[in-house]
Design a protein around this motif. Sequence first.
Motif, PDB file in Angstrom:
ATOM      1  N   HIS A  36      -3.294 -26.710 -13.205  1.00  0.00           N
ATOM      2  CA  HIS A  36      -1.859 -26.971 -13.017  1.00  0.00           C
ATOM      3  C   HIS A  36      -1.629 -28.409 -13.465  1.00  0.00           C
ATOM      4  O   HIS A  36      -2.267 -29.328 -12.945  1.00  0.00           O
ATOM      5  N   PRO A  37      -0.732 -28.630 -14.438  1.00  0.00           N
ATOM      6  CA  PRO A  37      -0.630 -29.970 -15.025  1.00  0.00           C
ATOM      7  C   PRO A  37      -0.221 -31.055 -14.042  1.00  0.00           C
ATOM      8  O   PRO A  37      -0.478 -32.231 -14.300  1.00  0.00           O
ATOM      9  N   GLU A  38       0.414 -30.690 -12.925  1.00  0.00           N
ATOM     10  CA  GLU A  38       0.861 -31.716 -11.976  1.00  0.00           C
ATOM     11  C   GLU A  38      -0.125 -31.916 -10.834  1.00  0.00           C
ATOM     12  O   GLU A  38       0.155 -32.661  -9.898  1.00  0.00           O
ATOM     13  N   LEU A  39      -1.271 -31.222 -10.893  1.00  0.00           N
ATOM     14  CA  LEU A  39      -2.271 -31.347  -9.818  1.00  0.00           C
ATOM     15  C   LEU A  39      -3.594 -31.832 -10.410  1.00  0.00           C
ATOM     16  O   LEU A  39      -3.788 -31.797 -11.627  1.00  0.00           O
ATOM     17  N   SER A  40      -4.505 -32.260  -9.518  1.00  0.00           N
ATOM     18  CA  SER A  40      -5.795 -32.741 -10.014  1.00  0.00           C
ATOM     19  C   SER A  40      -6.566 -31.576 -10.644  1.00  0.00           C
ATOM     20  O   SER A  40      -6.266 -30.410 -10.393  1.00  0.00           O
ATOM     21  N   LEU A  41      -7.566 -31.930 -11.442  1.00  0.00           N
ATOM     22  CA  LEU A  41      -8.366 -30.892 -12.097  1.00  0.00           C
ATOM     23  C   LEU A  41      -9.313 -30.240 -11.105  1.00  0.00           C
ATOM     24  O   LEU A  41      -9.940 -30.927 -10.298  1.00  0.00           O
ATOM     25  N   GLU A  42      -9.448 -28.931 -11.201  1.00  0.00           N
ATOM     26  CA  GLU A  42     -10.369 -28.215 -10.317  1.00  0.00           C
ATOM     27  C   GLU A  42     -11.522 -27.658 -11.161  1.00  0.00           C
ATOM     28  O   GLU A  42     -12.676 -27.811 -10.814  1.00  0.00           O
ATOM     29  N   GLY A  43     -11.179 -27.014 -12.259  1.00  0.00           N
ATOM     30  CA  GLY A  43     -12.198 -26.490 -13.175  1.00  0.00           C
ATOM     31  C   GLY A  43     -13.063 -25.412 -12.565  1.00  0.00           C
ATOM     32  O   GLY A  43     -14.197 -25.220 -12.965  1.00  0.00           O
ATOM     33  N   ASN A  44     -12.530 -24.658 -11.590  1.00  0.00           N
ATOM     34  CA  ASN A  44     -13.400 -23.684 -10.916  1.00  0.00           C
ATOM     35  C   ASN A  44     -13.202 -22.239 -11.364  1.00  0.00           C
ATOM     36  O   ASN A  44     -14.030 -21.401 -11.089  1.00  0.00           O
ATOM     37  N   CYS A  45     -12.104 -21.936 -12.057  1.00  0.00           N
ATOM     38  CA  CYS A  45     -11.895 -20.521 -12.399  1.00  0.00           C
ATOM     39  C   CYS A  45     -12.699 -20.133 -13.637  1.00  0.00           C
ATOM     40  O   CYS A  45     -13.027 -18.973 -13.819  1.00  0.00           O
ATOM     41  N   ARG A  46     -12.998 -21.098 -14.486  1.00  0.00           N
ATOM     42  CA  ARG A  46     -13.799 -20.945 -15.710  1.00  0.00           C
ATOM     43  C   ARG A  46     -13.123 -20.091 -16.775  1.00  0.00           C
ATOM     44  O   ARG A  46     -13.748 -19.751 -17.784  1.00  0.00           O
ATOM     45  N   VAL A  47     -11.872 -19.709 -16.569  1.00  0.00           N
ATOM     46  CA  VAL A  47     -11.190 -18.874 -17.561  1.00  0.00           C
ATOM     47  C   VAL A  47     -10.988 -19.634 -18.872  1.00  0.00           C
ATOM     48  O   VAL A  47     -10.966 -19.054 -19.954  1.00  0.00           O
ATOM     49  N   CYS A  48     -10.882 -20.956 -18.784  1.00  0.00           N
ATOM     50  CA  CYS A  48     -10.561 -21.756 -19.974  1.00  0.00           C
ATOM     51  C   CYS A  48     -11.810 -22.187 -20.738  1.00  0.00           C
ATOM     52  O   CYS A  48     -11.758 -23.136 -21.513  1.00  0.00           O
ATOM     53  N   VAL A  49     -12.922 -21.464 -20.546  1.00  0.00           N
ATOM     54  CA  VAL A  49     -14.165 -21.896 -21.204  1.00  0.00           C
ATOM     55  C   VAL A  49     -14.060 -21.852 -22.725  1.00  0.00           C
ATOM     56  O   VAL A  49     -13.326 -21.030 -23.293  1.00  0.00           O
ATOM     57  N   VAL A  50     -14.804 -22.755 -23.366  1.00  0.00           N
ATOM     58  CA  VAL A  50     -14.922 -22.793 -24.827  1.00  0.00           C
ATOM     59  C   VAL A  50     -16.398 -23.000 -25.169  1.00  0.00           C
ATOM     60  O   VAL A  50     -17.196 -23.389 -24.312  1.00  0.00           O
ATOM     61  N   GLN A  51     -16.718 -22.725 -26.443  1.00  0.00           N
ATOM     62  CA  GLN A  51     -18.092 -22.981 -26.911  1.00  0.00           C
ATOM     63  C   GLN A  51     -18.094 -24.287 -27.680  1.00  0.00           C
ATOM     64  O   GLN A  51     -17.183 -24.514 -28.488  1.00  0.00           O
ATOM     65  N   VAL A  52     -19.086 -25.116 -27.433  1.00  0.00           N
ATOM     66  CA  VAL A  52     -19.173 -26.399 -28.123  1.00  0.00           C
ATOM     67  C   VAL A  52     -20.518 -26.465 -28.842  1.00  0.00           C
ATOM     68  O   VAL A  52     -21.563 -26.141 -28.248  1.00  0.00           O
ATOM     69  N   GLU A  53     -20.454 -26.802 -30.113  1.00  0.00           N
ATOM     70  CA  GLU A  53     -21.658 -26.899 -30.941  1.00  0.00           C
ATOM     71  C   GLU A  53     -22.721 -27.754 -30.235  1.00  0.00           C
ATOM     72  O   GLU A  53     -22.421 -28.851 -29.749  1.00  0.00           O
ATOM     73  N   GLY A  54     -23.945 -27.215 -30.149  1.00  0.00           N
ATOM     74  CA  GLY A  54     -25.037 -27.973 -29.543  1.00  0.00           C
ATOM     75  C   GLY A  54     -25.253 -27.657 -28.072  1.00  0.00           C
ATOM     76  O   GLY A  54     -26.214 -28.117 -27.476  1.00  0.00           O
ATOM     77  N   PHE A  55     -24.360 -26.870 -27.474  1.00  0.00           N
ATOM     78  CA  PHE A  55     -24.508 -26.512 -26.049  1.00  0.00           C
ATOM     79  C   PHE A  55     -24.864 -25.031 -25.948  1.00  0.00           C
ATOM     80  O   PHE A  55     -24.260 -24.208 -26.639  1.00  0.00           O
TER      81      PHE A  55
END
Length: 577
Positions: A36-55
């Motif tokens: 939620h842009p007006e709240l602190s980051l939680e990062g717990n749902c993991r729906v927004c995952v991406v792949q990053v080269e090297g990981f």
Amino acid sequence: MISLKIDGEPILVPAGTTVMDAAETLGIHIPRLCYHPELSLEGNCRVCVVQVEGFDHCLASCATTAWEGMEVQTNSPVIREARRDIVELLLDNHPKDCQTCDRDGICELQNLAYRMGVRERHFEGRRKQFPIDDAGASVVRNAEKCILCGRCIRVCGEVQGVFNLSQHGRGFTTVVGPANLAPMDESACIQCGQCVSVCPTAAFLEQDHTERVWKALGFPRTEKHVVVTTAPAIRAALGEAFGLPMGTPVTGKMVTALRRMGFDAIFDVNFSADLTIMEEAHELLNRLDGGGPLPLLTSCSPGWVSFLEKFYPELIPHMSSCKSPMQMQSTLIKTYYAQQKGLDPKDIYVVSVMPCVAKKFEAARPEHVLDGSPTTDAVITTRELAQMIKSYGIDFTRLPDSDFDHPLGTSSGAGDIFGATGGVMEAALRTAAFKLTGKNLGNLELTEVRGVTGEIREATVTLAGKTLNVAVANGLQNAKILLEAVKRGEKDYHLIEIMACPGGCICGGGQPYPPIGTYTMNHDLARARAKALYSIDSAKTLRCSHDNPDVQKLYADFLGEPLSHRAHELLHTHYTA
Ligand code: HC1
């Protein structure tokens, strides 16, 4: 600037930009749930995952800052499968009642499942099971629908400073609720409903009053006289539920819709906002003359009243004794209006339409009764009204405009601006200035106290040789800052306006959910709704509460004068520590 590639596209972004935001600038909307842009980051749902080269594992894009040379895949087969699995797992631990759910059609989980192409449920077996806490006056907590995103926990703590909600238990027994999982009404909850506003599913909802309103409208007219009265902020947001651009003023269509639904009289809470100003401005002038503690605190926002009672009881003597405009209006409908129409108050049913979830709790407070019955019989939110209009089959956007009924339907522009943070202050100072100087302010607009973003606003005005220091706060975390300064004796304020919800009532917990992909507490949304109210005010010739002819008539015919014995009996209240 940082240079990276997203899905093969080179892009430059300022240092510190998250991968989610960087993708957005390329027009790629990464799915998300706990964000939620007006709240602190939680990062717990993991729906927004991406792949990053090297990981060799996926990263949450909301919580990963872009770095130089980074190469990101937002839609690789691995990512699509991972996201889909996450959404499927959430759904498989969720009730299968989408068609009958309150959030059907405006649920972020449902929308995501559609977007991910989830068409069946794979995992049968054990699922969380919790009782519904629906005994509260305002807020219903349904933990079965909770996806543990934590937005409610964050808004309750970070924005409202209440910290009533937290996670309890582990695994299938993990649940969000108040301490010891107490019922909401027995917890520290102040009923503001911001948890309802930010919840992506139906884990938090307002207590539904629509059925009781339909029932009242179904009585023969000889048995029930059903009156509806609408808060200032409704007219600035109701249109959004019918696809109109945010902040479209719809006062006239709203009145026509209510008339078509069968209400016997349609009144405006703005009338009693003007009346509140008459009482509150006189209360302020009395206190300036030594008649009570300063600063005077405004009292119209019930979430704020509850917050003061629970967390700052020592400051209760500072609170204005004025009932909120909603409660003044309902009281007058069952006394003044009843007398004029020759009706028994018991045969009148009062429905208030409010942007605020806490108004349901306010209506149920034991001090708001008349002859043993509540003065306000039902409180529906803007969302509930929109649902009723749709259920009736009214084509809202094609409705012609019409006017409120009298005698409780006329209002000044000062009444309209109550719905935006700073509005009560501005309205009160318009009238205080007149009472002190004998004339209206040349410039009626106190722009120093306008503005819907979170900061505290302060102003100093000099009226007839008296200097008044005033302050405005919205969101109770901001209120705390002001109250602590008052307690420490650091600031010499005379009047403080506090509204529980961020932005004021225009962003109340009962306003229409913004379209999926946009968020509550969004500053553009708040600005657009506030602009609607300020434009209604500036277009009126009647802009000061003390100039409202129907308020003047009410005093002449019924109340006597501001702060009279009768005004005290009907329009003032008390608070409980
Ligand atoms: Fe409000 Fe009020 S302004 S509290 O924000 O003082 O809910 O709109 O009705 O009562 O007038 C809310 C709004 C509302 C009251 C008024």
